[in-house]
Design a protein around this motif. Sequence first.
Motif, short mmCIF file in Angstrom:
data_model
loop_
_atom_site.label_atom_id
_atom_site.label_comp_id
_atom_site.label_asym_id
_atom_site.label_seq_id
_atom_site.Cartn_x
_atom_site.Cartn_y
_atom_site.Cartn_z
N LEU A 215 -0.35 -7.66 -1.11
CA LEU A 215 -0.47 -7.01 0.19
C LEU A 215 0.03 -5.58 0.15
O LEU A 215 1.13 -5.31 -0.30
CB LEU A 215 0.32 -7.81 1.24
CG LEU A 215 -0.03 -9.30 1.31
CD1 LEU A 215 0.83 -10.00 2.33
CD2 LEU A 215 -1.51 -9.49 1.60
N ILE A 216 -0.79 -4.68 0.63
CA ILE A 216 -0.38 -3.27 0.68
C ILE A 216 -1.01 -2.62 1.90
O ILE A 216 -2.19 -2.83 2.18
CB ILE A 216 -0.73 -2.53 -0.63
CG1 ILE A 216 -0.17 -1.11 -0.61
CG2 ILE A 216 -2.23 -2.53 -0.89
CD1 ILE A 216 -0.22 -0.44 -1.97
N ASP A 217 -0.21 -1.88 2.61
CA ASP A 217 -0.63 -1.27 3.86
C ASP A 217 -1.22 0.13 3.62
O ASP A 217 -0.89 0.78 2.63
CB ASP A 217 0.59 -1.17 4.78
CG ASP A 217 0.20 -0.86 6.20
OD1 ASP A 217 -0.19 -1.81 6.92
OD2 ASP A 217 0.26 0.32 6.59
N GLN A 218 -2.07 0.53 4.54
CA GLN A 218 -2.60 1.91 4.51
C GLN A 218 -1.48 2.94 4.33
O GLN A 218 -1.58 3.83 3.49
CB GLN A 218 -3.30 2.23 5.82
CG GLN A 218 -4.69 1.66 5.97
CD GLN A 218 -5.55 2.45 6.94
OE1 GLN A 218 -5.14 3.48 7.45
NE2 GLN A 218 -6.78 1.98 7.16
N SER A 219 -0.43 2.76 5.13
CA SER A 219 0.64 3.75 5.14
C SER A 219 1.43 3.75 3.85
O SER A 219 2.24 4.64 3.61
CB SER A 219 1.57 3.51 6.33
OG SER A 219 2.19 2.26 6.20
N THR A 220 1.22 2.75 3.03
CA THR A 220 1.85 2.72 1.72
C THR A 220 0.87 3.23 0.66
O THR A 220 1.22 4.02 -0.21
CB THR A 220 2.29 1.29 1.35
OG1 THR A 220 3.24 0.85 2.31
CG2 THR A 220 2.92 1.25 -0.03
N LEU A 221 -0.35 2.75 0.76
CA LEU A 221 -1.32 3.07 -0.29
C LEU A 221 -1.73 4.54 -0.34
O LEU A 221 -1.72 5.15 -1.40
CB LEU A 221 -2.59 2.21 -0.14
CG LEU A 221 -3.62 2.48 -1.23
CD1 LEU A 221 -3.12 2.09 -2.61
CD2 LEU A 221 -4.94 1.78 -0.93
N TYR A 222 -2.12 5.09 0.82
CA TYR A 222 -2.66 6.45 0.78
C TYR A 222 -1.67 7.48 0.23
O TYR A 222 -2.04 8.27 -0.65
CB TYR A 222 -3.19 6.85 2.16
CG TYR A 222 -4.51 6.18 2.53
CD1 TYR A 222 -5.62 6.32 1.71
CD2 TYR A 222 -4.63 5.42 3.68
CE1 TYR A 222 -6.83 5.70 2.04
CE2 TYR A 222 -5.84 4.81 4.02
CZ TYR A 222 -6.93 4.95 3.20
OH TYR A 222 -8.12 4.36 3.52
N PRO A 223 -0.44 7.47 0.70
CA PRO A 223 0.51 8.41 0.10
C PRO A 223 0.72 8.16 -1.40
O PRO A 223 0.90 9.11 -2.17
CB PRO A 223 1.81 8.15 0.86
CG PRO A 223 1.38 7.57 2.16
CD PRO A 223 0.15 6.78 1.85
N LEU A 224 0.67 6.89 -1.79
CA LEU A 224 0.85 6.57 -3.21
C LEU A 224 -0.29 7.13 -4.05
O LEU A 224 -0.08 7.73 -5.10
CB LEU A 224 0.94 5.04 -3.38
CG LEU A 224 1.04 4.52 -4.82
CD1 LEU A 224 2.24 5.13 -5.53
CD2 LEU A 224 1.13 3.00 -4.82
N LEU A 225 -1.52 6.97 -3.55
CA LEU A 225 -2.68 7.51 -4.27
C LEU A 225 -2.57 9.03 -4.42
O LEU A 225 -2.81 9.58 -5.50
CB LEU A 225 -3.98 7.16 -3.53
CG LEU A 225 -4.40 5.68 -3.57
CD1 LEU A 225 -5.60 5.44 -2.66
CD2 LEU A 225 -4.71 5.24 -4.99
N ARG A 226 -2.17 9.67 -3.34
CA ARG A 226 -2.03 11.14 -3.40
C ARG A 226 -0.98 11.56 -4.43
O ARG A 226 -1.18 12.50 -5.19
CB ARG A 226 -1.61 11.68 -2.02
CG ARG A 226 -2.74 11.72 -1.01
CD ARG A 226 -2.23 12.23 0.34
NE ARG A 226 -2.61 11.34 1.43
CZ ARG A 226 -1.84 11.02 2.46
NH1 ARG A 226 -0.60 11.50 2.55
NH2 ARG A 226 -2.27 10.21 3.40
N ARG A 227 0.11 10.80 -4.44
CA ARG A 227 1.18 11.13 -5.39
C ARG A 227 0.71 10.94 -6.83
O ARG A 227 0.93 11.79 -7.68
CB ARG A 227 2.39 10.24 -5.12
CG ARG A 227 3.67 10.75 -5.74
CD ARG A 227 4.78 9.72 -5.66
NE ARG A 227 4.88 8.92 -6.84
CZ ARG A 227 5.13 7.61 -6.86
NH1 ARG A 227 5.27 6.95 -5.73
NH2 ARG A 227 5.23 6.97 -8.00
#
Lengths: 110, 110
Positions: A47-59
Amino acid sequence: MSEYQKYLDSAISELRRGTLVLGVLSALDKPMYGYSLIQVLHSKGFLIDQSTLYPLLRRLEKQEFLKSDWEIEDSRPRKYYVLSESGRKFLADLIGEWKSNIKIINSLLD
Amino acid sequence: MSEYQKYLDSAISELRRGTLVLGVLSALDKPMYGYSLIQVLHSKGFLIDQSTLYPLLRRLEKQEFLKSDWEIEDSRPRKYYVLSESGRKFLADLIGEWKSNIKIINSLLD
DNA sequence: TGACAATACTGTATGCCGTACAGTATAATG
DNA sequence: CATTATACTGTACGGCATACAGTATTGTCA
């Protein structure tokens, strides 16, 4: 929510924390865009939330472990991410570390 | 140190992060004081620094998962920590979560 | 015997990173 | 035609590991 539950949730989230990068990078062996990545991982119990995934992808892109491309041909614009060469090595290194960690922890838990 | 190494170290530290509580609580089945805990864990391949362990012990006590007692009879004062009842349950819950996580991640890595 | 290392803790400061929250915009559904 | 699903951006916040500084006692060994 009880204090106990609060602390447990927090500890569980800490447990997942380190594995986030592992889960995301391992899925990006093939190009995929964020929103679908959430669903794919979700279907596998990760399970992974939008608010976790998107910043992670950017990083991860900033750190050059991921490359990205906007696909505007699709019905709507999607940003596809995929492992870079460096990201491939990074993932391999992390997996090694992960496996070693598992052994250590499991030996502690016996 | 290279950027790559910096990011890898950081990711490895994130990987360990969640398991810290697991390692520490599982060792405190029997009373032990901080300094010796570091050495015991170290000998089992679980590396943890003073600056990580001591604040963690204080936090876990504050959250009432650990109880502590000063032993001043010894050659020098030592603060012994041990699992509380609540801590025992907490540890069990965390172990369940940990095992479930391992299965999920490993299935992703195949 | 006197310096240095090891033991054993406290407390504060810093920074990373997940998560919450707010916002934007288009396409599909019924 | 309104509501839901899709698909992203960007900022603000807080928890927690880690670094760093500090204190004090005991053990060692030259």
